[in-house]
Design a protein around this motif. Structure first.
Motif, short mmCIF file in Angstrom:
data_model
loop_
_atom_site.label_atom_id
_atom_site.label_comp_id
_atom_site.label_asym_id
_atom_site.label_seq_id
_atom_site.Cartn_x
_atom_site.Cartn_y
_atom_site.Cartn_z
N LEU A 4 0.84 -1.19 0.00
CA LEU A 4 0.00 0.00 0.00
C LEU A 4 0.88 1.24 0.00
CD1 LEU A 4 -2.58 -1.12 2.70
CD2 LEU A 4 -2.72 -1.40 0.22
N GLU A 6 0.63 5.42 0.16
CA GLU A 6 -0.18 6.62 0.37
C GLU A 6 0.50 7.82 -0.28
OE1 GLU A 6 -0.38 4.37 4.43
OE2 GLU A 6 1.15 4.90 2.94
N CYS A 22 -4.58 6.14 -1.68
CA CYS A 22 -3.95 4.88 -1.28
C CYS A 22 -4.02 3.95 -2.48
CB CYS A 22 -4.69 4.28 -0.09
SG CYS A 22 -4.11 2.64 0.40
N TRP A 36 -8.72 4.27 6.49
CA TRP A 36 -7.75 5.36 6.66
C TRP A 36 -7.65 5.63 8.15
CZ3 TRP A 36 -4.33 7.56 3.53
CH2 TRP A 36 -4.51 7.46 2.14
N THR A 78 -7.38 1.91 -6.14
CA THR A 78 -7.16 3.15 -5.43
C THR A 78 -8.30 3.43 -4.46
OG1 THR A 78 -5.91 4.09 -7.28
CG2 THR A 78 -6.79 5.63 -5.67
N TYR A 95 -2.47 6.89 7.52
CA TYR A 95 -2.13 5.58 6.99
C TYR A 95 -3.36 4.93 6.35
CZ TYR A 95 1.73 5.92 10.37
OH TYR A 95 2.81 6.32 11.11
N CYS A 96 -3.15 4.21 5.28
CA CYS A 96 -4.22 3.34 4.82
C CYS A 96 -3.86 1.90 5.18
CB CYS A 96 -4.48 3.49 3.32
SG CYS A 96 -3.19 2.88 2.24
N GLY A 115 0.24 0.77 4.98
CA GLY A 115 1.16 1.57 4.21
C GLY A 115 2.13 2.29 5.13
#
Length: 124
Positions: A4, A6, A22, A36, A78, A95-96, A115
Motif C-alpha cells: 500500500l 499513500e 492509497c 484510513w 485506489t 495511513y491506509c 502503508g
C-alpha cells in the motif's frame, strides 16, 4: 501481500482541503475493506474512515463526519480520502490499511496490512 502506498499529504491552512490516495501495487485490493487511520504525536492511532469492498458501507469517525469522504475505485486499485474544512487537530500521519474481509470494522487490530503513511499538517 499487497503493498500500500499513500500519497497526497502536505501542509495546508485551516479551512483548506487535501485529497489522500492509497494505491495497491503488486496485487489488487482483492475483496478487502480499506481503512484510513491517523496518528498524531503522543496519541493512539485512530480510524478516521473505512469503506467496504463494494463501497456500499462506509464508516466515519465523529470528528470527521461531514468533512471527509472516502471512496474507492477497484478497477484502479485506489482508495481516496477527500478532506475538506481541515482543522489544526487533523494534523497527523495518515495511513491506509486493509483487512482480510470485505466488511468494515472499526477495531485497529482487524487491519493487518499497512502503508508507510503520509504527513498531513494543518496550520492555524
Amino acid at each position: 501481500q499487497v503493498q500500500l502506498v499513500e500519497s497526497g499529504g502536505g501542509l495546508v491552512q485551516a479551512g483548506g482541503s487535501l485529497r489522500l490516495s492509497c494505491t495497491a501495487s503488486g496485487r489488487t485490493f482483492g475483496t478487502s475493506a480499506v481503512g484510513w487511520f491517523r496518528q498524531a504525536p503522543g496519541k493512539e492511532r485512530e480510524l478516521v474512515a473505512a469503506i467496504s469492498w463494494s463501497g456500499s458501507n462506509q464508516y466515519y469517525a465523529d470528528s470527521v463526519k461531514g468533512r471527509f469522504t472516502i471512496s474507492r475505485d477497484n478497477a484502479r486499485n485506489t482508495v481516496l480520502l477527500q478532506m475538506n474544512s481541515l482543522k489544526p487537530e487533523d494534523t497527523a500521519v495518515y495511513y491506509c490499511a486493509t483487512r482480510r474481509s470485505f466488511t468494515v470494522r472499526v477495531e485497529t487490530l482487524t487491519y493487518d496490512n499497512w502503508g508507510q503513511g503520509t504527513q498531513v499538517t494543518v496550520s492555524s
